[in-house]
Design a protein around this motif. Structure first.
Motif, mmCIF file in Angstrom:
data_model
loop_
_atom_site.group_PDB
_atom_site.id
_atom_site.type_symbol
_atom_site.label_atom_id
_atom_site.label_comp_id
_atom_site.label_asym_id
_atom_site.label_seq_id
_atom_site.Cartn_x
_atom_site.Cartn_y
_atom_site.Cartn_z
ATOM 1 N N GLU A 1 5.701 4.047 8.785
ATOM 2 C CA GLU A 1 4.584 4.316 7.892
ATOM 3 C C GLU A 1 4.006 5.701 8.170
ATOM 4 O OE1 GLU A 1 0.282 2.364 6.625
ATOM 5 O OE2 GLU A 1 1.128 1.963 8.603
ATOM 6 N N ARG B 1 0.809 -1.223 0.000
ATOM 7 C CA ARG B 1 0.000 0.000 0.000
ATOM 8 C C ARG B 1 0.843 1.274 0.000
ATOM 9 N NH1 ARG B 1 -1.311 -2.059 5.321
ATOM 10 N NH2 ARG B 1 -0.400 -0.805 7.002
ATOM 11 N N HIS C 1 -6.710 10.011 1.203
ATOM 12 C CA HIS C 1 -5.789 9.368 2.141
ATOM 13 C C HIS C 1 -4.643 8.721 1.359
ATOM 14 C CE1 HIS C 1 -4.272 6.144 4.782
ATOM 15 N NE2 HIS C 1 -4.636 6.933 5.763
ATOM 16 N N GLU D 1 0.849 8.056 7.268
ATOM 17 C CA GLU D 1 -0.492 8.162 6.695
ATOM 18 C C GLU D 1 -0.885 9.637 6.730
ATOM 19 O OE1 GLU D 1 -3.161 5.641 8.790
ATOM 20 O OE2 GLU D 1 -2.365 3.791 7.915
ATOM 21 N N CYS E 1 -0.635 6.597 1.828
ATOM 22 C CA CYS E 1 0.291 5.871 2.697
ATOM 23 C C CYS E 1 1.681 5.868 2.079
ATOM 24 C CB CYS E 1 -0.192 4.437 2.902
ATOM 25 S SG CYS E 1 1.014 3.348 3.703
#
Length: 247
Positions: A213, A154, A224, A215, A226
């Motif tokens: 990570e 992702r 949104h 976000e 990632c």
């Protein structure tokens, strides 16, 4: 690092677990019944294992070897057992013994009927040569490799971790997720949201590898997004960079 492998004749084999190593050691040691019950209980919940040969002496058909067996436990500590392998006569079958500390091992070694000129066992030097891996966290032991794959899949940033990191995480034995706070991200638009997470993975050789990570909603349409980075600094710098790019 041990990984599953396959041959043309054999099916795929799974890596041996920490419990497998413990079972084999206790099964061959003549004095395993002398180990404290508390030691066995702690080892039954071990997460990872590391073993190595630390000394070997062959003289006049006799044999003396010492091995260090270390297990990483769920509370972040390490527990070590020492194994002594020896023969007392030429051609005899090797005998295995196991001990919980160096002093017991030294005492057992001194009882062996080896030649008078046999050098003593220098455990202090052996211990200095061995670095016992330590875990920083308690880990979830289910679907860790799959968690790593989904995390990397992702990630939308071009400089996300590559094939080498993916290969290491394919055999992850545990994982843990925590939200990271600290240095705030300076945003230039109200409503921007940034979150930073540390994904710590326990590798099958006892090392820990952490991915970071990010976000956020710092995209032209507010969707949104990632991103994943190999260091915390790289992740925080990306947060600052993304925030500055959005009017």
């Amino acid at each position: 690092m041990s990984v599953p492998y396959e041959t043309a004749q054999e099916p795929e084999r799974s890596p041996e677990s920490a419990e497998d190593h413990l079972t084999r050691l206790l099964g061959r040691a003549l004095n395993s019944f002398e180990l404290p019950d508390e030691t066995i209980r702690r080892l039954e919940c071990a997460l990872a294992y590391d073993g190595s040969l630390h000394s070997a002496l062959h003289s006049a058909g006799l044999r003396r070897e010492t091995y260090r067996h270390t297990w990483l436990l769920a509370d972040g500590s390490a527990l070590t057992l020492w194994e002594l392998v020896h023969t007392t006569a030429p051609g005899a079958e090797p005998q295995h013994e196991v001990y919980v500390d160096e002093e017991e091992l030294r005492t057992a070694t001194e009882r062996l009927p080896l030649p008078p000129d046999t050098p003593p066992l220098d455990l202090a030097a052996l211990t200095q040569l061995s670095v016992v891996p330590r875990m920083r966290h308690a880990y979830i032991r289910e679907n860790s490799a799959d968690h790593a794959r989904r995390l990397l899949r992702r990630a939308e940033n071009a400089d996300r971790p590559g094939a080498e990191v993916s290969a290491l995480l394919a055999a992850a034995a545990g994982h843990r997720i925590t939200q990271a706070f600290g240095r705030p991200c300076r945003t230039s638009r109200a409503g921007l949201r940034f979150s930073l997470y540390a994904h710590a993975f326990l590798l099958d050789d006892g090392r820990e590898l952490t991915l970071w990570e990010v976000e956020h909603t710092a995209t032209p349409d507010g969707r949104h997004m990632c991103e994943v980075y190999e260091t915390e600094d790289a992740a925080r710098n990306a947060m600052e960079r993304r925030a500055a790019q959005v009017p």
